[in-house]
Write a protein that holds these residues in place. Structure first.
Motif, PDB file in Angstrom:
ATOM      1  N   ASP A  55       0.446  -1.289   0.261  1.00 26.86           N
ATOM      2  CA  ASP A  55       0.214   0.001   0.227  1.00 26.86           C
ATOM      3  C   ASP A  55       0.896   1.330  -0.427  1.00 26.86           C
ATOM      4  O   ASP A  55       0.543   2.045  -0.792  1.00 26.86           O
ATOM      5  CB  ASP A  55      -1.047  -0.188   1.154  1.00 26.86           C
ATOM      6  N   LEU A  58       2.426   2.225  -3.670  1.00 24.59           N
ATOM      7  CA  LEU A  58       1.363   3.117  -4.224  1.00 24.59           C
ATOM      8  C   LEU A  58       1.045   3.946  -4.069  1.00 24.59           C
ATOM      9  O   LEU A  58       1.231   4.856  -4.512  1.00 24.59           O
ATOM     10  CB  LEU A  58       0.047   2.604  -4.484  1.00 24.59           C
ATOM     11  N   GLU A  59       0.919   4.487  -2.573  1.00 19.26           N
ATOM     12  CA  GLU A  59       0.652   5.711  -2.159  1.00 19.26           C
ATOM     13  C   GLU A  59       2.007   6.564  -2.903  1.00 19.26           C
ATOM     14  O   GLU A  59       2.110   7.876  -3.029  1.00 19.26           O
ATOM     15  CB  GLU A  59       0.774   5.895  -0.531  1.00 19.26           C
ATOM     16  N   GLU A  61       3.956   5.824  -5.637  1.00 18.05           N
ATOM     17  CA  GLU A  61       3.684   5.721  -6.461  1.00 18.05           C
ATOM     18  C   GLU A  61       4.496   4.739  -6.742  1.00 18.05           C
ATOM     19  O   GLU A  61       5.584   5.481  -8.095  1.00 18.05           O
ATOM     20  CB  GLU A  61       3.826   6.931  -7.345  1.00 18.05           C
ATOM     21  N   THR A  68       1.204  -2.355 -10.517  1.00 21.77           N
ATOM     22  CA  THR A  68       1.140  -1.291 -11.076  1.00 21.77           C
ATOM     23  C   THR A  68       2.245  -1.622 -12.892  1.00 21.77           C
ATOM     24  O   THR A  68       1.879  -0.100 -13.637  1.00 21.77           O
ATOM     25  CB  THR A  68       2.757  -0.286 -11.157  1.00 21.77           C
ATOM     26  N   ASP A  80      -2.437   2.702 -14.603  1.00 16.94           N
ATOM     27  CA  ASP A  80      -2.595   4.422 -14.115  1.00 16.94           C
ATOM     28  C   ASP A  80      -3.010   4.074 -12.099  1.00 16.94           C
ATOM     29  O   ASP A  80      -4.409   2.212 -11.831  1.00 16.94           O
ATOM     30  CB  ASP A  80      -3.193   5.227 -14.259  1.00 16.94           C
ATOM     31  N   ILE A  81      -2.923   3.968 -10.954  1.00 18.88           N
ATOM     32  CA  ILE A  81      -3.165   3.938  -9.904  1.00 18.88           C
ATOM     33  C   ILE A  81      -4.862   4.031  -9.749  1.00 18.88           C
ATOM     34  O   ILE A  81      -5.144   2.904  -8.773  1.00 18.88           O
ATOM     35  CB  ILE A  81      -3.051   5.707  -8.610  1.00 18.88           C
ATOM     36  N   GLU A  82      -6.224   4.276 -10.675  1.00 16.38           N
ATOM     37  CA  GLU A  82      -7.281   3.881 -10.695  1.00 16.38           C
ATOM     38  C   GLU A  82      -7.388   2.495 -10.885  1.00 16.38           C
ATOM     39  O   GLU A  82      -8.755   1.649 -10.866  1.00 16.38           O
ATOM     40  CB  GLU A  82      -7.901   4.786 -11.376  1.00 16.38           C
ATOM     41  N   VAL A  84      -5.091  -0.313 -10.741  1.00 22.85           N
ATOM     42  CA  VAL A  84      -4.053  -0.587  -9.792  1.00 22.85           C
ATOM     43  C   VAL A  84      -5.255  -1.369  -9.767  1.00 22.85           C
ATOM     44  O   VAL A  84      -5.378  -2.596  -9.348  1.00 22.85           O
ATOM     45  CB  VAL A  84      -3.504  -0.199  -9.381  1.00 22.85           C
ATOM     46  N   HIS A  85      -6.315  -1.113  -8.800  1.00 29.54           N
ATOM     47  CA  HIS A  85      -7.236  -2.450  -8.271  1.00 29.54           C
ATOM     48  C   HIS A  85      -8.422  -3.566  -8.892  1.00 29.54           C
ATOM     49  O   HIS A  85      -8.822  -4.544  -8.205  1.00 29.54           O
ATOM     50  CB  HIS A  85      -7.756  -1.800  -6.914  1.00 29.54           C
ATOM     51  N   PRO A 199      -4.436  -5.335  -4.128  1.00 32.75           N
ATOM     52  CA  PRO A 199      -2.907  -4.870  -5.529  1.00 32.75           C
ATOM     53  C   PRO A 199      -2.040  -5.884  -4.983  1.00 32.75           C
ATOM     54  O   PRO A 199      -1.801  -7.092  -6.913  1.00 32.75           O
ATOM     55  CB  PRO A 199      -2.588  -3.877  -5.874  1.00 32.75           C
TER      56      PRO A 199
END
Length: 520
Positions: A55, A58-59, A61, A68, A80-82, A84-85, A199
């Protein structure tokens, strides 16, 4: 096959998380034992720390393969982060292309506990909740339907393990209480929360060697038992042929001191009561399938500890990619999903097992043939007088055993040499470990069929000697008396020809259950 006997199983509950597992413990879980995931606060924190580290990356980047980035050859594609999940969900879905037969419940449970144990080491960046869900599924007999075909053994067992991952999130079918159902429906019936994969968790579940390792554990247990059973059958063959027990003398085997070979000779010697009756034949030398049986079975007996080391090291390893070192805050990209050690172990074991089939096939050929069986009737037929001409005894059983042996020998071509380049040449050298493990199980099945034929035939042969007053039941060792009684409980002497399929199937089942008391 539903279960196997194991002398090493000490508990109906197998602890997972803070100690290594053994092959026997995997077999115990495969056969229905429950698991207990460690609940100590320190252990739970160790697992959660890995998930929190993912986590934090991810924060910040950070770039983490399969978290990722895309998978395999797509590792250069940034996610992209949106999205990832969503990535783990897509991994489970696009790998849903397995074919072939489904693993049976025993095999699937072995796979599940192997994957659980690997993730429980704490180097995979998964949450404790994910480990708990696998344990809950095992303990409630919620068994994913896992097709056996589709893995090249690196990058791990991706396709078959996607069926475990998909079942965990409610998207695949499972066997539960005798029915095939969607896992989400079973979870709802049991009041279990729905979970989503974090993730790294899809990759962690799938990118490992759990299928080949689980199957290898089951194969090892069966081979270990087979060595003991084959020793007993050889002793029975020697009695049937009125062989020379000097071939198994302790002094003889001290001159060539392979430990496993000597153990096999000792088991045969003890069954034959060699010390009380050191000369039960006028022949100096029996044929090789009798005289050299310890040298043949003994190779497998000597190899088993070596193969066990390979299997149990893999079993107790973190074998996905990347490895998450939460303590040192490292992400280590490597290839621990490669199943080379299991591939070697299974390619080796299937050859050793097939040699056992070949041994008993030769023993069967001797006892059927009046040129070699020292006065027994053709094909061990028990028919008398005018009935002899129309009865054929074990003739077809020996033909069947020859067919099973030939097929077993055919399967000994090593799978590991058939590496392929797959997935846009990213996976350009693969292990084929899962195919090797499946081959080994097939060879075991065929060899157990040959052993069943031999067990029935030698029981018939010994009974014919007893009926002819060439042998006395009272002079047999307790171990042989026990085996004869066990076999004769399900098999009446063959006097008039009758179909033997049902009794052969029963004896094969009993072999796979470890029902014959052959442990010394």
């Amino acid at each position: 096959m539903t279960q196997m006997n194991s002398m090493e199983i000490q508990s109906d509950v197998i602890e997972v998380g803070e100690q290594s597992l053994t092959i026997a413990q995997v077999a115990a879980v495969a056969n229905g034992a429950k698991v207990q995931l460690s609940r100590s606060l320190d252990y739970v924190e160790k697992i959660e720390k890995g998930a929190r580290f993912i986590d934090s990356l991810l924060e910040e980047e950070g770039v983490v393969y399969g978290v990722t980035t895309g998978y395999g050859d797509s590792c250069t594609v940034a996610v992209d982060i949106e999205h990832v999940h969503e990535l783990p969900l897509h991994l489970t879905r696009f790998h849903g292309c397995g074919l072939g037969q489904y693993l049976n419940d025993q095999q699937a449970r072995a796979v599940m506990v192997c994957r659980l144990n690997s993730l429980a080491i704490g180097k995979s960046g998964v949450s404790y909740a994910l480990l708990e869900r696998i344990a809950v599924m095992l303990n409630n007999q919620i068994i994913p339907l896992i097709p056996e075909e589709g893995s090249v053994g690196a990058s791990g067992d991706l396709t078959p393990l996607s069926y475990l991952a998909g079942a965990i999130i409610g998207e695949r079918e499972v066997r539960y209480q005798g029915n095939i159902q969607l896992s989400v429906d079973v979870f709802d019936k049991l009041g279990l929360d729905h979970i989503s994969l974090r993730p790294k968790e899809g990759l962690a579940l799938m990118n490992g060697t759990a299928v080949m390792t689980g199957l290898a554990c089951l194969a090892y247990e069966r081979a270990q038992y087979l060595a003991k059973l084959s020793s007993r059958i050889t002793a029975m063959a020697s009695l049937t042929l009125q062989g020379n027990s000097d071939h198994f003398d302790e002094i003889l085997f001290a001159a060539k001191p392979h430990q496993g070979q000597a153990q096999i000779a000792a088991w045969i010697r003890e069954d034959l009561n060699h010390y009380q009756h050191p000369r039960n034949s006028d022949r100096l030398q029996d044929r090789y399938s009798i005289r050299c049986a310890p040298h043949i079975i003994g190779v497998m007996q000597d190899a088993l500890p070596f193969l066990r080391q390979f299997i149990e090291t893999e079993l107790n390893s973190a074998n996905d990619n990347p490895i998450v070192d939460a303590e040192g805050e490292h992400i280590l990209h490597g290839g621990h999903f490669y199943g080379g050690h299991i591939a070697f172990a299974m390619d080796s074991l299937k050859t050793l097992v097939a040699n056992i089939a070949d041994l008993h096939d030769r023993q069967l050929a001797l006892v059927m043939d009046t040129k070699f069986n020292n006065g027994l009737p053709p094909n061990l037929s028990g028919a008398k007088g005018v009935r002899k001409v129309i009865n054929h005894g074990f003739k077809a059983v020996q033909i069947g055993a020859s067919a099973w042996t030939a097929e077993a020998l055919k399967h000994t071509m090593p799978a590991s040499v058939f590496s392929r380049s797959t997935e846009c040449h990213n996976q350009d050298k693969v292990s084929m470990g899962t195919i090797a493990a499946r081959d080994c199980l097939r060879v075991l099945q065929l060899t157990e069929q040959v052993a069943a034929a031999a067990l029935l035939s030698m029981t018939q042969g010994i009974q014919l000697r007893i009926d002819a007053e060439e042998l006395s039941f009272e002079t047999l060792t307790p171990s042989l008396k026990k085996t004869l009684s066990q076999v004769q409980y399900v098999f009446e002497p063959l006097i008039e020809d009758r179909p033997l399929e049902s009794v052969l199937r029963k004896v094969v089942d009993d072999i796979q259950l470890g029902a014959w008391e052959v442990c010394k």
